[in-house]
Design a protein around this motif. Sequence first.
Motif, PDB file in Angstrom:
ATOM      1  N   PHE A 248       0.810   4.042  -0.854  1.00 17.42           N
ATOM      2  CA  PHE A 248       0.000   5.105  -0.249  1.00 17.42           C
ATOM      3  C   PHE A 248       0.184   5.184   1.263  1.00 17.42           C
ATOM      4  N   CYS A 249       0.136   4.007   1.929  1.00 14.07           N
ATOM      5  CA  CYS A 249       0.202   4.036   3.387  1.00 14.07           C
ATOM      6  C   CYS A 249       1.356   3.206   3.933  1.00 14.07           C
TER       7      CYS A 249
ATOM      8  N   CYS B 194      -4.458  -2.630  -1.409  1.00 16.17           N
ATOM      9  CA  CYS B 194      -3.917  -2.606  -0.054  1.00 16.17           C
ATOM     10  C   CYS B 194      -5.006  -3.028   0.931  1.00 16.17           C
TER      11      CYS B 194
ATOM     12  N   CYS C 286       2.604  -0.969   0.310  1.00 16.67           N
ATOM     13  CA  CYS C 286       1.637  -0.057  -0.306  1.00 16.67           C
ATOM     14  C   CYS C 286       2.265   1.325  -0.511  1.00 16.67           C
TER      15      CYS C 286
ATOM     16  N   CYS D  56      -5.507   0.392   3.479  1.00 15.02           N
ATOM     17  CA  CYS D  56      -6.178   1.626   3.046  1.00 15.02           C
ATOM     18  C   CYS D  56      -7.061   1.420   1.819  1.00 15.02           C
TER      19      CYS D  56
HETATM   20 ZN   LIG Z   1      -2.285   1.203   1.782  1.00 10.45          ZN
END
Ligand SMILES: [Zn+2]
Length: 156
Positions: A5-6, A31, A3, A34
């Motif tokens: 983002f995270c 994801c 992912c 998140c």
């Molecule tokens: Zn994520």
Amino acid sequence: MRCPFCAADDDRVVDSRLADDGDAIRRRRECAACHQRYTTFERVEEVGLIVIKRSGDREAFDRDKIFRGIQAACKNRPVDDEVMAGVALAVEESMRLLNRDVTSEEVGMATLEALREVDEVAYVRFASVYKGFEGTEDFAREIGMLVKTTAPKLRG
Ligand SMILES: [Zn+2]
């Protein structure tokens, strides 16, 4: 897929569709950690065509090499370079359609088959090299087969 983002490595695909005229697949992913969504593109890698030689060695298919073989067989025959290039391309395409590694024998047979449609003298010449003719009987046999297979079929 990690992912963006995270950085969690757990996602599910929520949508897949073809992109770039079918050359790529666009996937919408979510994801699991998140719940952010992001898009990935997957492309098919141009796969190399591998030829397995009689010795067992493997080498990349070389269309130029096929072309040169065809050129040698067509020497002093009324066959255009363009036609010879077309034969080489047709051989490559028929080998790629098999979707696996091919043997040098299969490449030789495909070339032989394609040449038969183009020029009979070139065909016999190529056959003599490819099949390792040793004497005039070999030529006679091949020409006999050629006459048989190309003679028009009689009806009735
Ligand atoms: Zn994520």
